[in-house]
Design a protein around this motif. Sequence first.
Motif, PDB file in Angstrom:
ATOM      1  N   ASN A  33      27.282  91.629  18.208  1.00 35.44           N
ATOM      2  CA  ASN A  33      27.208  90.177  18.339  1.00 35.44           C
ATOM      3  C   ASN A  33      25.769  89.700  18.451  1.00 35.44           C
ATOM      4  O   ASN A  33      25.394  88.678  17.878  1.00 35.44           O
ATOM      5  N   SER A  34      24.959  90.421  19.212  1.00 39.63           N
ATOM      6  CA  SER A  34      23.550  90.065  19.368  1.00 39.63           C
ATOM      7  C   SER A  34      22.844  90.066  18.010  1.00 39.63           C
ATOM      8  O   SER A  34      22.095  89.144  17.675  1.00 39.63           O
ATOM      9  N   ASP A  35      23.100  91.105  17.224  1.00 39.39           N
ATOM     10  CA  ASP A  35      22.518  91.187  15.883  1.00 39.39           C
ATOM     11  C   ASP A  35      23.023  90.044  15.005  1.00 39.39           C
ATOM     12  O   ASP A  35      22.240  89.432  14.268  1.00 39.39           O
ATOM     13  N   ALA A  36      24.319  89.746  15.091  1.00 40.93           N
ATOM     14  CA  ALA A  36      24.885  88.654  14.295  1.00 40.93           C
ATOM     15  C   ALA A  36      24.233  87.322  14.663  1.00 40.93           C
ATOM     16  O   ALA A  36      23.928  86.510  13.779  1.00 40.93           O
ATOM     17  N   MET A  37      23.997  87.093  15.950  1.00 31.77           N
ATOM     18  CA  MET A  37      23.361  85.846  16.376  1.00 31.77           C
ATOM     19  C   MET A  37      21.951  85.725  15.823  1.00 31.77           C
ATOM     20  O   MET A  37      21.522  84.640  15.427  1.00 31.77           O
ATOM     21  N   GLN A  38      21.247  86.839  15.792  1.00 30.03           N
ATOM     22  CA  GLN A  38      19.892  86.840  15.212  1.00 30.03           C
ATOM     23  C   GLN A  38      19.954  86.449  13.737  1.00 30.03           C
ATOM     24  O   GLN A  38      19.180  85.613  13.266  1.00 30.03           O
ATOM     25  N   TRP A  39      20.880  87.041  13.011  1.00 30.62           N
ATOM     26  CA  TRP A  39      21.045  86.762  11.581  1.00 30.62           C
ATOM     27  C   TRP A  39      21.467  85.306  11.382  1.00 30.62           C
ATOM     28  O   TRP A  39      20.976  84.620  10.482  1.00 30.62           O
ATOM     29  N   LEU A  40      22.375  84.831  12.210  1.00 30.90           N
ATOM     30  CA  LEU A  40      22.819  83.435  12.128  1.00 30.90           C
ATOM     31  C   LEU A  40      21.643  82.488  12.319  1.00 30.90           C
ATOM     32  O   LEU A  40      21.456  81.542  11.540  1.00 30.90           O
TER      33      LEU A  40
END
Length: 170
Positions: A62-69
């Motif tokens: 999720n942390s990685d996804a938030m960065q990408w978002l």
Amino acid sequence: ALIQRADVTFVVSPHEQALLAELAPQARVEVLSNIHEVHGGNRPHAPRRDLVFIGGHGHPPNSDAMQWLAREIVPALRQAMPDIQLHVLGEVPDARQRELVTPGLRFHGRVAELAPWLGACLASLAPLRFGAGVKGKINMAMSHGVPVIATTLAIEGMQLTDELDVLVAD
């Protein structure tokens, strides 16, 4: 070693069952998938707006996804739809929120009920680049009749088909 010693191991998808069959062929591995109450989509499309991402920052995918978002996805979406907002539903530390400040990205923390959010959004995003297992964020959105836009990895092991069950966008 624990799987080898257990009477039975439960996994949430046939994909994981197949992986464990290769790694531990003598083990008894059964599928017991995630179960969600089906709420259905009870609100028409016209009043819906914006997007949601369900997940707390403490889980590395999720942390990685938030960065990408924050860095790529939301800015690209806002080029096409300048007023679109992405609502992040899950705990994100204040310091991390400040690092991810992006026009159109809104943090709401852990919410008491997902239903109002899922009943009002256009779609739920699941831009996961790593992780494993059946994704609760996808199951939950689908149980509310909300379209899901996910990566190939996010739908892994869920028997979902691009453009039929979900929109896959890597």
